[in-house]
Design an enzyme around this catalytic site. Structure first.
Site, PDB file in Angstrom:
ATOM      1  N   LYS A 113       3.979 -14.880   4.352  1.00  0.00           N
ATOM      2  CA  LYS A 113       4.201 -15.688   3.141  1.00  0.00           C
ATOM      3  C   LYS A 113       5.704 -15.706   2.884  1.00  0.00           C
ATOM      4  O   LYS A 113       6.181 -15.447   1.770  1.00  0.00           O
ATOM      5  CB  LYS A 113       3.422 -15.058   1.964  1.00  0.00           C
ATOM      6  CG  LYS A 113       3.411 -15.876   0.691  1.00  0.00           C
ATOM      7  CD  LYS A 113       2.463 -17.068   0.743  1.00  0.00           C
ATOM      8  CE  LYS A 113       2.580 -17.907  -0.515  1.00  0.00           C
ATOM      9  NZ  LYS A 113       1.755 -19.136  -0.451  1.00  0.00           N
TER      10      LYS A 113
ATOM     11  N   TYR B 158       0.812  -1.222   0.000  1.00  0.00           N
ATOM     12  CA  TYR B 158       0.000   0.000   0.000  1.00  0.00           C
ATOM     13  C   TYR B 158       0.848   1.276   0.000  1.00  0.00           C
ATOM     14  O   TYR B 158       0.315   2.356   0.222  1.00  0.00           O
ATOM     15  CB  TYR B 158      -0.931   0.010   1.219  1.00  0.00           C
ATOM     16  CG  TYR B 158      -2.098  -0.936   1.075  1.00  0.00           C
ATOM     17  CD1 TYR B 158      -1.887  -2.314   1.019  1.00  0.00           C
ATOM     18  CD2 TYR B 158      -3.402  -0.471   0.997  1.00  0.00           C
ATOM     19  CE1 TYR B 158      -2.941  -3.192   0.892  1.00  0.00           C
ATOM     20  CE2 TYR B 158      -4.465  -1.357   0.866  1.00  0.00           C
ATOM     21  CZ  TYR B 158      -4.232  -2.703   0.820  1.00  0.00           C
ATOM     22  OH  TYR B 158      -5.285  -3.578   0.694  1.00  0.00           O
TER      23      TYR B 158
ATOM     24  N   ASP C  63      -5.977  -7.022   5.242  1.00  0.00           N
ATOM     25  CA  ASP C  63      -7.185  -6.508   4.606  1.00  0.00           C
ATOM     26  C   ASP C  63      -8.101  -7.675   4.240  1.00  0.00           C
ATOM     27  O   ASP C  63      -9.293  -7.683   4.545  1.00  0.00           O
ATOM     28  CB  ASP C  63      -6.763  -5.726   3.349  1.00  0.00           C
ATOM     29  CG  ASP C  63      -7.912  -4.978   2.721  1.00  0.00           C
ATOM     30  OD1 ASP C  63      -8.900  -4.702   3.426  1.00  0.00           O
ATOM     31  OD2 ASP C  63      -7.827  -4.669   1.521  1.00  0.00           O
TER      32      ASP C  63
ATOM     33  N   ASP D  54      -2.037 -18.560   3.117  1.00  0.00           N
ATOM     34  CA  ASP D  54      -3.050 -19.394   2.452  1.00  0.00           C
ATOM     35  C   ASP D  54      -3.632 -20.412   3.429  1.00  0.00           C
ATOM     36  O   ASP D  54      -4.832 -20.662   3.465  1.00  0.00           O
ATOM     37  CB  ASP D  54      -2.492 -20.063   1.192  1.00  0.00           C
ATOM     38  CG  ASP D  54      -1.039 -20.481   1.310  1.00  0.00           C
ATOM     39  OD1 ASP D  54      -0.377 -20.085   2.290  1.00  0.00           O
ATOM     40  OD2 ASP D  54      -0.544 -21.214   0.444  1.00  0.00           O
TER      41      ASP D  54
END
Ligand code: ATP
Length: 337
Positions: A175, A123, A233, A209
């Site tokens: 991740k 972002y 988010d 995930d």
């Protein structure tokens, strides 16, 4: 003690849910002196810009704001007002509690908090396209930027939040197996911070995930989740969907010098002006604001009244399967208070 706070009613359903919230706060006897300011489309109509200087100055002075959802007009070069506010005041922590309130849902025992890093990662706004040959957008690039300080302060915030609110476990969601630099730095820093809480707050790590899947299989296993901007988010919207949707999901944006409290949902233009929006997310945002100023009793009373109105009095807006209007729901909460 009375405290000055900025009030931004917002766009779409914002004014309706904010009016309901103000009525409930009055019934609660909460001591805020509101400095009303504008943002989003309402501000464009009034001041020609979605984020007027007067709004920024007010938040800078009060350090505390209750805000409805804002609409960022498409085109016209405006960036998201909500994102701009987060960047302007360095509101690095986005806190989104998710709790089962409505009985009969699929997951009756969810009580978790997603703490999302709010100013770094994908972002930061480095987002561009490149021309190759005669295709003006043959290549697109978005860059994620993370700093060790940024990772450290959000993970610390999550552990401190857990400590203050009597929570037992922090799950670090990442991740790092693929995004070795950015997510890797987040995980490495999180492990260092976690060491300082050893024996007091448990720590757990999950790849994003897997975390997304575990959330829909067994959400009750989660307590506090801390993660980076984009993952937070997505996971916080997913989590709110487990317990009745956006109408019940509040959020706080917290920095060193200011904090802004808001519903997670948007301005819901499809139902604006009809008096049927659920004000619960905005009410729960106000409860988080009371917690923030250490009005812990008032915050607890507000949450309790809201739960009783839904569970015992069976007063629910349409999104929760009921037929109450925004104002009727607010009256039910006020009655319980
Ligand atoms: P934005 O881009 O501002 O996030 P959006 O339309 O993508 O807007 P929302 O405004 O959050 O997303 O609305 C998503 C859906 O949820 C809409 O159908 C809306 O009516 C519904 N919704 C959102 N908030 C509420 C609420 N407080 N009460 C009832 N329904 C709501």
């Amino acid at each position: 003690m009375r405290r000055e706070a900025t009030l931004i009613r917002g766009d779409g359903i914002g004014p309706e849910i904010t009016q309901a919230t103000l009525q409930v706060l009055e019934a609660l006897g909460a001591q805020f002196d509101w400095d009303e300011q504008y943002g989003g489309v309402t501000a464009i109509e009034k001041a020609g810009t979605p984020l007027p200087d007067a709004t920024l100055e007010s938040v800078r002075r009060t350090g505390l704001a209750l805000k409805g959802p804002l609409t960022t007009p498409l085109g016209g070069g405006y960036r998201s007002v909500t994102v701009a506010l987060r960047q302007e005041f360095e509101l690095y922590a986005n806190v989104r509690p998710v709790k089962s309130i409505v009985p009969g849902g699929k997951f009756p025992d969810v009580d978790l908090v997603v703490i999302r890093e709010n100013v770094e990662g994908l972002y930061v706004g480095i987002d561009r396209t490149f021309k190759v040959g005669d295709d003006p957008k043959a290549l697109a690039q978005t860059m994620s930027v993370m700093t060790r300080d940024g990772c450290r302060r959000i993970v610390r915030y999550a552990f401190e939040y857990a400590r203050k609110h009597g929570r037992k476990k922090v799950t670090v969601v990442h991740k790092a197996n693929i995004l070795k630099a950015t997510s890797g730095l987040f995980l490495e820093t999180a492990r260092q911070v976690a060491e300082g809480y050893e024996g007091r707050i448990a720590v757990d790590e999950k790849i994003v995930d897997n975390a997304a899947m575990q959330l829909v299989i067994n959400p009750a296993q989660f307590d506090v989740i801390v993660t980076t901007n984009l993952f937070g988010d997505i996971l916080s919207d997913e989590a709110s969907g487990l317990v009745g949707g956006l109408g019940l999901a509040p959020g706080a944006n917290v920095g060193e010098t200011a904090a802004i409290f808001e519903p997670v949902h948007g301005s819901a233009p499809d139902i604006a002006g009809q008096g049927i929006a659920n004000p619960a997310a905005q009410l729960l945002a106000a409860a988080m604001m009371l917690d923030h100023v250490e009005e812990l009793d008032a915050a607890a009373r507000l949450r309790c009244a809201l739960e009783l109105a839904i569970v015992k009095d069976n007063v629910r807006t349409r999104d929760l399967g009921g037929s109450a209007s925004t104002a009727e729901f607010a009256r039910a909460v006020a009655r319980r208070l």
